[in-house]
Write an enzyme that holds these catalytic residues in place. Structure first.
Site, PDB file in Angstrom:
ATOM      1  N   CYS A 267       0.828  -1.199   0.000  1.00  0.00           N
ATOM      2  CA  CYS A 267       0.000   0.000   0.000  1.00  0.00           C
ATOM      3  C   CYS A 267       0.866   1.255   0.000  1.00  0.00           C
ATOM      4  O   CYS A 267       1.377   1.671   1.055  1.00  0.00           O
ATOM      5  CB  CYS A 267      -0.926  -0.009   1.211  1.00  0.00           C
ATOM      6  SG  CYS A 267      -1.945   1.470   1.299  1.00  0.00           S
TER       7      CYS A 267
ATOM      8  N   CYS B  36      -0.523   4.165   2.100  1.00  0.00           N
ATOM      9  CA  CYS B  36      -0.409   3.974   3.559  1.00  0.00           C
ATOM     10  C   CYS B  36       1.040   4.183   4.013  1.00  0.00           C
ATOM     11  O   CYS B  36       1.286   4.803   5.041  1.00  0.00           O
ATOM     12  CB  CYS B  36      -0.799   2.560   3.980  1.00  0.00           C
ATOM     13  SG  CYS B  36      -2.246   1.908   3.188  1.00  0.00           S
ATOM     14  N   ASP B  37       1.985   3.648   3.276  1.00  0.00           N
ATOM     15  CA  ASP B  37       3.362   3.542   3.775  1.00  0.00           C
ATOM     16  C   ASP B  37       4.369   4.435   3.048  1.00  0.00           C
ATOM     17  O   ASP B  37       5.518   4.537   3.481  1.00  0.00           O
ATOM     18  CB  ASP B  37       3.832   2.080   3.666  1.00  0.00           C
ATOM     19  CG  ASP B  37       2.954   1.143   4.473  1.00  0.00           C
ATOM     20  OD1 ASP B  37       2.391   1.605   5.488  1.00  0.00           O
ATOM     21  OD2 ASP B  37       2.808  -0.028   4.092  1.00  0.00           O
TER      22      ASP B  37
END
Ligand code: NAP
Length: 300
Positions: A130, A133-134
């Site tokens: 992701c 997200c990261d």
């Protein structure tokens, strides 16, 4: 007893909830993880009709708000089986049982792993599925993305704005992603395409320090030093728990046509988890509407 139990709170499931609630049916949505499904991880949606730009998170949150404000109940429990009860159906979760008149399976799909030996150990330590997200953890660093579909190309575009350099490793020399996004990617100065190549090893003790890439044509291997690898090589469905109730194809997708009907009366299927040729936000929303209408007609 709810009229309809929907398994999955992604785009298909929440759209089905909106349609079923507006048709006056009581609805319980069961979700194993977080609402929104895969679209939550998309940084920027540009192809949903009527909306020029929206983040996946904002889109999913809007859907969730719309469904719950219409009265859909969303419970965060993983459904583990579907069965028959008292002339209707019952959906069992890890926590309880939900009898109902009709079920809509909208489980979507989950990320396909690379299948490399060191993968599980390095997830959260440089290996991610992701980018939205990261990605921030790797600001200013060199990273790689693996894949050639819309997810990989969108991830690479997003990361090119955050990271010093982005390598895009893809097993062919043609991309599956939309041509307009591929053109944007090719115009980025800090993106290097590593084509006809696969990631064959992950290097790093505590965290990822490099990926080994093998050129499919020459067989030559090289290590690319990167702090992160974002894996975006497609999805796999997660329907085995329902194999007694509906028919699955050889890849595990629920067999159904555009009418969203399964072989089991009272059980419908919507979105990426069913057999279909185009898996998009628009087709997931479309399936949600069709499955909900069919379920409402079934209940009467
Ligand atoms: P996808 O379209 O299935 O693409 C997967 C990519 O990974 C392909 O390029 C494929 O290569 C490659 N791949 C598959 N298995 C591999 C393996 N074992 N090793 C190395 N490479 C492998 O998956 P996706 O990009 O996640 O997209 C899924 C669906 O969501 C698609 O329908 C996509 O259009 C949709 N989506 C839409 C949007 C949007 O519209 N904004 C955004 C994201 C996703 P090949 O090309 O050689 O098969």
């Amino acid at each position: 007893m709810a009229d309809i139990v929907i398994i999955g709170a992604g785009t298909a499931g929440l759209t089905a909830a909106i349609y079923a609630r507006r048709a006056g049916k009581s609805v319980t949505v069961l979700e194993a993880a977080t609402y929104g499904g895969q679209i939550v991880n998309t940084p920027d949606i540009e192809n949903y009709p009527g909306i020029k730009h929206i983040s996946g998170f904002d889109f999913a949150t809007g859907l969730y708000d719309q469904a719950t404000s219409l009265g859909a109940e969303v419970l965060f429990e993983k459904a583990v089986s579907i069965g028959d009860r008292d002339g209707g159906k019952v959906v069992r979760t890890v926590l309880g049982e939900y009898p109902c008149k009709a079920v809509i399976i909208a489980t979507g799909a989950k990320n396909r792993p690379l299948g490399l030996e060191e993968e599980a150990r390095l997830v959260g330590h440089g290996v991610s599925y992701c980018a939205t997200c990261d990605g921030m953890f790797f600001k200013g660093k060199d990273v790689a993305v693996n894949g050639g579909g819309n997810t990989a190309v969108e991830d690479a575009l997003y990361l090119s704005g955050l990271c010093r350099k982005v390598y895009v490793v893809h097993r062919r020399d043609q991309f599956r992603a939309d041509a307009s996004d591929v053109a944007k990617l090719k115009a980025k100065e800090n993106v290097e395409l590593v084509l006809d190549s696969t990631v064959t090893d992950l290097v790093g003790e505590k965290s990822l320090s490099a990926v080994e890439v093998t050129d499919k044509k020459s067989g030559q291997k090289r290590e690319i030093p990167v702090s992160a690898l974002f894996v975006a090589i497609g999805q796999v469905p997660d329907n085995t728990a329902f194999a007694n109730e509906v028919e699955l194809d050889e890849k595990g997708y629920v067999l159904a046509g555009e009418d969203c009907l399964t072989r089991s009366p009272g059980v419908f299927v919507a979105g990426d988890c069913r057999t279909k040729t185009l898996r998009q936000l628009t087709t997931a929303a479309s399936d949600g509407a069709i499955a909900a209408s069919a379920a409402c007609a079934f209940i009467g």
